[in-house]
Design an enzyme around this catalytic site. Structure first.
Site, PDB file in Angstrom:
ATOM      1  N   CYS A 191      -0.649   5.846  10.235  1.00 54.97           N
ATOM      2  CA  CYS A 191       0.056   4.567  10.321  1.00 54.97           C
ATOM      3  C   CYS A 191      -0.389   3.623   9.217  1.00 54.97           C
ATOM      4  CB  CYS A 191      -0.203   3.907  11.677  1.00 54.97           C
ATOM      5  SG  CYS A 191       0.508   4.810  13.060  1.00 54.97           S
ATOM      6  N   CYS A 344      -2.137   2.365  -4.608  1.00 57.37           N
ATOM      7  CA  CYS A 344      -1.683   3.018  -3.372  1.00 57.37           C
ATOM      8  C   CYS A 344      -0.766   2.040  -2.642  1.00 57.37           C
ATOM      9  CB  CYS A 344      -2.853   3.462  -2.511  1.00 57.37           C
ATOM     10  SG  CYS A 344      -3.832   2.108  -1.823  1.00 57.37           S
TER      11      CYS A 344
END
Length: 390
Positions: A191, A344
């Site tokens: 998640c 990222c």
């Protein structure tokens, strides 16, 4: 004349009246639930609905183990909490909430994490375990402990728009039968790095509660020989039949003594201003700064470590996509020619990677503060190869 006190009180009969009407449950089933216990590991998106329904159904003893505190990013899916709970212990706040729903149950909050040292000591006291964590080390440790103790495990996961759930009964296979070892790399889907549809975890957590209740009551057909996949975008459920793996490293006759657990990294935020100064230990580039620096293509190289799908949805102009498994080789190849900026999705994984290299003396590697999400907040340009997201 002496009378035997009923197990269910008048208040409980009224509370569970709609459940008592069900032929498969009735008074005897409700009494069985009152004497039962369930441990919920992870009071997050999956654990929230599971806890609410277990408490509502009248499971007599509920354990909640979670070492995290509540933060704002939890609230879109972790429905057991509210804004006023931010900063509080998840296990304790969840325990308080379900006691308000059902004061008659016994709730045991554990404000810590499952470890190799405490797993058996905690799990052995419960009839059924629900795993609601989203990291692989805990998932495998819980599985292995339940197998050794002979305790049913209701396991689920949810990432992005897809979820899966299965019930692992004693002597009928386990999670390692399907996935013998955890995936390598710190960028395994979760998640926190891939996102998740909030309502999806509500569905999967509710299924976990339903399956745990069926196990306790011994009714219906549980998911003990099946793995159920659910795609929330299409609305389709798919069923994969499964059976024990004769070579499983934990539940077969060929038990391995060298079981692997995924490495978990708790990344501590330590924000530092961006400076071209080798004395600074932690470098982070702000989005607006990187938007300027990326124009100097001879000095700076942006390395995007997300998966290809995310890269295609939108990446910084000039960035190169590098799989995390190939990252050390790429850094070794480029570090003598460029200042490297790792990117990222949220900036946490890149920050960790940057720090690892900084700690071994490589000073020309930086991390994009807040990742691509933060870049988008400033409405900075992205190159989109997948036009669906234009």
């Amino acid at each position: 004349m002496s009378f035997i006190e009923p197990i269910l009180t008048d208040e409980e009969v009224e509370r569970y009246s709609r459940q008592l009407l069900l032929r498969e449950i009735g008074v005897k089933g409700q009494e069985k639930l009152k004497k039962s216990s369930v441990l919920v590991i992870g009071a997050g998106g999956l654990g929230s609905p599971a806890l609410l329904y277990l408490a509502g159904a009248g499971v007599g003893s509920i354990g909640i183990i979670d070492g995290d505190n509540i933060d704002l990013s939890n609230l879109h899916r972790q429905i057991i909490y509210n804004t006023e709970d931010i900063g509080s212990s998840k296990s304790e706040a969840a325990a308080e909430r379900i006691k308000k729903i059902n004061p008659g149950i016994d709730v045991k909050p554990y404000h810590n994490y499952i470890t190799m040292e405490n797993a058996s000591l905690i799990i052995q006291d419960f009839d059924v375990v629900i795993n609601g964590t989203d990291n692989f080390s805990t998932r495998y440790l819980v599985n292995d402990t339940c197998v050794k103790l002979g305790i049913p495990l209701v396991d689920a996961s949810a990432v992005m728009y897809e979820g899966q759930v299965a019930v692992y009964m004693p002597n009928n296979g386990c999670y390692r039968c399907l996935y013998p070892n955890p995936p390598e790399g710190k960028n395994a889907p979760s998640c926190s790095n891939s996102g998740v549809f909030g309502a999806l975890v509500g569905i999967m957590g509710s299924i976990q509660a339903m399956e745990a209740l069926k196990v306790l009551l011994n009714i219906g057909h549980i998911y003990d020989s099946r793995l159920i996949y659910f795609n929330s975008l299409t609305g389709n459920f798919q069923t994969l039949l499964r059976k024990p793996n004769p070579n499983c490293p934990i539940c077969s006759n060929n038990i391995s003594k060298d079981l692997k657990y995924a490495e978990e990294c708790d990344i501590v935020e330590n924000k530092q201003p961006f400076e071209l100064d080798n004395e600074v230990k932690h470098y982070e580039v702000k989005p607006l700064e990187l938007n300027v620096l990326k124009k100097d293509k001879s000095s700076y190289k942006v390395i995007d470590i997300r998966d290809r799908d995310m890269f295609n949805r939108g990446h910084i102009e000039g960035a190169i996509l590098v799989d995390e498994t190939n990252l050390p080789q790429k850094i070794e190849e480029l570090k003598s020619q460029y200042n490297l900026i790792i990117v990222c999705q949220f900036g946490k994984i890149s920050k960790h990677i940057q720090k690892e290299y900084n700690d071994i003396g490589i000073k020309n590697i930086w991390s994009l503060d807040g990742g691509i999400i933060n870049w988008e907040r400033y409405n900075l340009p992205l190159v989109k190869l997948d036009k669906t997201y234009s």
